[in-house]
Design a protein around this motif. Sequence first.
Motif, short mmCIF file in Angstrom:
data_model
loop_
_atom_site.label_atom_id
_atom_site.label_comp_id
_atom_site.label_asym_id
_atom_site.label_seq_id
_atom_site.Cartn_x
_atom_site.Cartn_y
_atom_site.Cartn_z
N GLU A 2 0.94 -1.16 0.12
CA GLU A 2 0.15 0.11 -0.15
C GLU A 2 0.91 1.27 -0.18
O GLU A 2 1.70 1.34 0.74
CB GLU A 2 -0.93 0.07 1.15
CG GLU A 2 -1.90 1.06 1.28
CD GLU A 2 -3.20 1.03 2.44
OE1 GLU A 2 -3.73 2.06 2.46
OE2 GLU A 2 -3.40 -0.11 2.52
N LYS A 4 1.73 5.15 1.10
CA LYS A 4 1.44 5.79 2.11
C LYS A 4 0.99 7.24 1.64
O LYS A 4 1.35 7.69 0.70
CB LYS A 4 3.11 6.23 2.92
CG LYS A 4 3.71 4.99 3.38
CD LYS A 4 4.83 5.35 4.16
CE LYS A 4 5.63 3.82 4.40
NZ LYS A 4 7.21 4.28 5.02
N ASN A 6 0.49 11.30 2.22
CA ASN A 6 1.20 12.31 2.93
C ASN A 6 0.41 12.86 4.19
O ASN A 6 -0.95 12.86 4.13
CB ASN A 6 1.30 13.73 1.88
CG ASN A 6 2.60 13.46 0.94
OD1 ASN A 6 3.45 12.61 1.52
ND2 ASN A 6 2.62 13.93 -0.11
N THR A 7 1.04 13.60 4.92
CA THR A 7 0.35 14.29 5.92
C THR A 7 -0.14 15.65 5.34
O THR A 7 -0.17 15.94 4.46
CB THR A 7 1.19 14.91 7.00
OG1 THR A 7 2.19 15.76 6.51
CG2 THR A 7 2.06 13.89 7.62
N LYS A 83 -6.31 6.17 -1.74
CA LYS A 83 -5.77 5.00 -1.36
C LYS A 83 -5.42 4.30 -2.74
O LYS A 83 -6.00 4.34 -3.81
CB LYS A 83 -6.84 4.04 -1.08
CG LYS A 83 -6.49 2.60 -0.70
CD LYS A 83 -7.52 1.69 -0.20
CE LYS A 83 -7.14 0.63 0.22
NZ LYS A 83 -8.35 -0.24 0.93
N SER A 85 -3.31 0.54 -3.53
CA SER A 85 -2.80 -0.77 -2.89
C SER A 85 -2.87 -2.08 -3.96
O SER A 85 -3.86 -1.82 -4.76
CB SER A 85 -3.46 -0.96 -1.69
OG SER A 85 -4.59 -1.30 -1.78
N PHE A 160 0.04 11.26 -2.13
CA PHE A 160 0.84 10.08 -1.66
C PHE A 160 2.40 10.76 -1.39
O PHE A 160 2.61 11.68 -2.20
CB PHE A 160 0.88 9.08 -2.77
CG PHE A 160 -0.53 8.11 -3.07
CD1 PHE A 160 -1.21 7.73 -1.98
CD2 PHE A 160 -1.15 8.39 -4.36
CE1 PHE A 160 -2.48 6.98 -2.31
CE2 PHE A 160 -2.23 7.79 -4.73
CZ PHE A 160 -3.02 7.12 -3.66
N ASP A 161 2.86 10.05 -0.65
CA ASP A 161 4.35 10.16 -0.37
C ASP A 161 5.16 9.67 -1.67
O ASP A 161 5.02 8.56 -2.20
CB ASP A 161 4.85 9.14 0.88
CG ASP A 161 6.12 9.29 1.04
OD1 ASP A 161 6.69 10.29 1.50
OD2 ASP A 161 6.88 8.26 1.09
N SER A 164 7.12 6.46 -1.59
CA SER A 164 6.30 5.03 -1.53
C SER A 164 5.66 5.05 -2.82
O SER A 164 5.56 3.92 -3.14
CB SER A 164 5.16 5.71 -0.36
OG SER A 164 4.46 4.38 -0.08
#
Length: 184
Positions: A2, A4, A6-7, A83, A85, A160-161, A164
């Motif tokens: 999956e 990650k 981001n904040t 999301k 994944s 997304f990061d 990742s």
Amino acid sequence: MEVKINTKKKILKSFLGWLPLTLVAIPFYFIFFTGGMMWLLQTLTAIGEEEIKKIALLFGVSFIFIGGFGYINWLTKSLSSYKLSLKNDVLAVCGKSGWGKLNIKIPVNTVKEINLGQKANTLEKLSSGNGLIQDQVSSRLTFLKTDGSSFKLDFASKAFDIESLCEFLIFIKSKDIDSNIERA
């Protein structure tokens, strides 16, 4: 596997390039809303002109602050809900696509290619000199299916990061899916 997310702070920082346009838009919306409120109050009420100006100014300032906060809150919540994944050979994709929301689960063998930052549409190509359009296109994740159809996930590199996401796009190659991301 999956990807990650981001904040919210990183998501907001990723939109710093949009700040000049925002700074131009704020006075425009303020003037538009305040003028509309003045016209509405003059048309519907018998309040004096000075009071109408004060009320419209108060509404204009409130609109900018509440609207701006609401938009930032919506944007960070929306991008935080993305999301991407791969689990049991099923690819799950959830996020914003165009004007709608994308929530897809498809078998991995139906996906031919996943690319980051490609597939500008005709309008985007015409606006190619605009840095914001280029930023939007470069942050898009495009999925090409084996049947020739495609779908996209807008602002993927902002949600997304990036490390990742790149790891995922490199990993996906082991599932016989092409990607425009190479191992460094």
